[in-house]
Design a protein around this motif. Structure first.
Motif, PDB file in Angstrom:
ATOM      1  N   ARG A   1       0.842  -1.203   0.000  1.00 55.84           N
ATOM      2  CA  ARG A   1       0.000   0.000   0.000  1.00 55.84           C
ATOM      3  C   ARG A   1       0.878   1.254   0.000  1.00 55.84           C
ATOM      4  O   ARG A   1       0.639   2.184  -0.761  1.00 55.84           O
ATOM      5  CB  ARG A   1      -0.917  -0.016   1.220  1.00 55.84           C
ATOM      6  CG  ARG A   1      -1.704   1.267   1.395  1.00 55.84           C
ATOM      7  CD  ARG A   1      -2.794   1.110   2.408  1.00 55.84           C
ATOM      8  NE  ARG A   1      -3.939   0.542   1.714  1.00 55.84           N
ATOM      9  CZ  ARG A   1      -5.027   0.073   2.304  1.00 55.84           C
ATOM     10  NH1 ARG A   1      -5.117   0.073   3.604  1.00 55.84           N
ATOM     11  NH2 ARG A   1      -6.020  -0.407   1.592  1.00 55.84           N
ATOM     12  N   ASP A   2       1.906   1.276   0.827  1.00 60.78           N
ATOM     13  CA  ASP A   2       2.825   2.423   0.867  1.00 60.78           C
ATOM     14  C   ASP A   2       3.531   2.598  -0.471  1.00 60.78           C
ATOM     15  O   ASP A   2       3.682   3.715  -0.964  1.00 60.78           O
ATOM     16  CB  ASP A   2       3.858   2.248   1.985  1.00 60.78           C
ATOM     17  CG  ASP A   2       3.237   2.332   3.372  1.00 60.78           C
ATOM     18  OD1 ASP A   2       2.106   2.843   3.504  1.00 60.78           O
ATOM     19  OD2 ASP A   2       3.891   1.869   4.327  1.00 60.78           O
ATOM     20  N   HIS A   3       3.962   1.494  -1.063  1.00 58.83           N
ATOM     21  CA  HIS A   3       4.638   1.542  -2.365  1.00 58.83           C
ATOM     22  C   HIS A   3       3.710   2.129  -3.427  1.00 58.83           C
ATOM     23  O   HIS A   3       4.118   2.999  -4.201  1.00 58.83           O
ATOM     24  CB  HIS A   3       5.080   0.131  -2.762  1.00 58.83           C
ATOM     25  CG  HIS A   3       5.614   0.037  -4.148  1.00 58.83           C
ATOM     26  ND1 HIS A   3       6.902   0.419  -4.467  1.00 58.83           N
ATOM     27  CD2 HIS A   3       5.046  -0.377  -5.303  1.00 58.83           C
ATOM     28  CE1 HIS A   3       7.101   0.237  -5.757  1.00 58.83           C
ATOM     29  NE2 HIS A   3       5.987  -0.246  -6.275  1.00 58.83           N
ATOM     30  N   LEU A   4       2.469   1.662  -3.469  1.00 57.08           N
ATOM     31  CA  LEU A   4       1.517   2.167  -4.458  1.00 57.08           C
ATOM     32  C   LEU A   4       1.237   3.648  -4.247  1.00 57.08           C
ATOM     33  O   LEU A   4       1.096   4.394  -5.218  1.00 57.08           O
ATOM     34  CB  LEU A   4       0.214   1.358  -4.405  1.00 57.08           C
ATOM     35  CG  LEU A   4       0.310  -0.077  -4.896  1.00 57.08           C
ATOM     36  CD1 LEU A   4      -0.962  -0.840  -4.539  1.00 57.08           C
ATOM     37  CD2 LEU A   4       0.577  -0.128  -6.386  1.00 57.08           C
TER      38      LEU A   4
ATOM     39  N   HIS B   1       3.239   5.876  -3.166  1.00 53.50           N
ATOM     40  CA  HIS B   1       4.384   6.688  -3.567  1.00 53.50           C
ATOM     41  C   HIS B   1       4.812   6.506  -5.009  1.00 53.50           C
ATOM     42  O   HIS B   1       5.530   7.345  -5.539  1.00 53.50           O
ATOM     43  CB  HIS B   1       5.571   6.393  -2.641  1.00 53.50           C
ATOM     44  CG  HIS B   1       5.335   6.872  -1.260  1.00 53.50           C
ATOM     45  ND1 HIS B   1       5.010   6.011  -0.234  1.00 53.50           N
ATOM     46  CD2 HIS B   1       5.332   8.114  -0.726  1.00 53.50           C
ATOM     47  CE1 HIS B   1       4.841   6.711   0.886  1.00 53.50           C
ATOM     48  NE2 HIS B   1       5.006   7.988   0.607  1.00 53.50           N
ATOM     49  N   HIS B   2       4.391   5.406  -5.658  1.00 55.50           N
ATOM     50  CA  HIS B   2       4.903   5.120  -6.998  1.00 55.50           C
ATOM     51  C   HIS B   2       3.838   4.989  -8.080  1.00 55.50           C
ATOM     52  O   HIS B   2       4.171   4.896  -9.238  1.00 55.50           O
ATOM     53  CB  HIS B   2       5.726   3.823  -6.975  1.00 55.50           C
ATOM     54  CG  HIS B   2       6.948   3.958  -6.162  1.00 55.50           C
ATOM     55  ND1 HIS B   2       7.009   3.521  -4.850  1.00 55.50           N
ATOM     56  CD2 HIS B   2       8.150   4.487  -6.441  1.00 55.50           C
ATOM     57  CE1 HIS B   2       8.199   3.784  -4.356  1.00 55.50           C
ATOM     58  NE2 HIS B   2       8.910   4.367  -5.298  1.00 55.50           N
ATOM     59  N   ASP B   3       2.588   4.969  -7.721  1.00 57.27           N
ATOM     60  CA  ASP B   3       1.533   4.755  -8.714  1.00 57.27           C
ATOM     61  C   ASP B   3       0.595   5.950  -8.738  1.00 57.27           C
ATOM     62  O   ASP B   3      -0.600   5.821  -8.556  1.00 57.27           O
ATOM     63  CB  ASP B   3       0.761   3.463  -8.394  1.00 57.27           C
ATOM     64  CG  ASP B   3      -0.087   3.012  -9.565  1.00 57.27           C
ATOM     65  OD1 ASP B   3       0.323   3.247 -10.714  1.00 57.27           O
ATOM     66  OD2 ASP B   3      -1.142   2.422  -9.332  1.00 57.27           O
ATOM     67  N   ARG B   4       1.156   7.102  -9.002  1.00 60.86           N
ATOM     68  CA  ARG B   4       0.361   8.324  -9.004  1.00 60.86           C
ATOM     69  C   ARG B   4      -0.409   8.457 -10.331  1.00 60.86           C
ATOM     70  O   ARG B   4       0.106   8.073 -11.373  1.00 60.86           O
ATOM     71  CB  ARG B   4       1.255   9.533  -8.820  1.00 60.86           C
ATOM     72  CG  ARG B   4       1.956   9.488  -7.495  1.00 60.86           C
ATOM     73  CD  ARG B   4       2.893  10.671  -7.326  1.00 60.86           C
ATOM     74  NE  ARG B   4       3.766  10.427  -6.199  1.00 60.86           N
ATOM     75  CZ  ARG B   4       3.523  10.874  -4.974  1.00 60.86           C
ATOM     76  NH1 ARG B   4       2.481  11.585  -4.730  1.00 60.86           N
ATOM     77  NH2 ARG B   4       4.359  10.602  -4.002  1.00 60.86           N
ATOM     78  N   PRO B   5      -1.610   9.008 -10.289  1.00 61.25           N
ATOM     79  CA  PRO B   5      -2.370   9.202 -11.529  1.00 61.25           C
ATOM     80  C   PRO B   5      -1.623  10.133 -12.469  1.00 61.25           C
ATOM     81  O   PRO B   5      -0.935  11.053 -12.050  1.00 61.25           O
ATOM     82  CB  PRO B   5      -3.666   9.871 -11.054  1.00 61.25           C
ATOM     83  CG  PRO B   5      -3.712   9.705  -9.595  1.00 61.25           C
ATOM     84  CD  PRO B   5      -2.314   9.445  -9.116  1.00 61.25           C
ATOM     85  N   ARG B   6      -1.767   9.863 -13.742  1.00 61.58           N
ATOM     86  CA  ARG B   6      -1.089  10.690 -14.766  1.00 61.58           C
ATOM     87  C   ARG B   6      -2.007  11.724 -15.328  1.00 61.58           C
ATOM     88  O   ARG B   6      -3.144  11.629 -15.380  1.00 61.58           O
ATOM     89  CB  ARG B   6      -0.568   9.782 -15.865  1.00 61.58           C
ATOM     90  CG  ARG B   6       0.530   8.893 -15.351  1.00 61.58           C
ATOM     91  CD  ARG B   6       0.877   7.815 -16.380  1.00 61.58           C
ATOM     92  NE  ARG B   6       1.944   6.978 -15.888  1.00 61.58           N
ATOM     93  CZ  ARG B   6       1.769   5.940 -15.097  1.00 61.58           C
ATOM     94  NH1 ARG B   6       0.596   5.618 -14.672  1.00 61.58           N
ATOM     95  NH2 ARG B   6       2.784   5.220 -14.708  1.00 61.58           N
TER      96      ARG B   6
END
Length: 70
Positions: free
Chosen positions: A60-63, A65-70
């Motif tokens: 969840r923390d990884h997502l 910080h790394h899966d931001r909407p474009r």
């Protein structure tokens, strides 16, 4: 065989659903486990370790910080 194919497809769908629900901080980890059909959070934790190499919280923390909407 058909049983193995079903198990593989179910696992792939659960993985995709886990990633989707873990990306939403409003959904508790116990709710994620329940939605995926697991009886408890430890089953979710084992699957997340296998799929993502990290715990549900770490994923969840990884997502976040790394899966931001474009």
């Amino acid at each position: 065989d058909a049983g193995a194919t079903f198990e593989r497809l179910r696992d792939e769908i659960r993985r995709d659903m886990a990633e989707l629900h873990l990306s939403d901080a409003r959904v508790s980890l116990s709710e994620v486990a329940s939605v995926l059909g697991y009886g408890n959070q430890s089953a979710l934790a084992r699957s997340c370790a296998r799929w993502f190499g990290r715990s549900p919280k770490a994923m969840r923390d990884h997502l976040r910080h790394h899966d931001r909407p474009r």
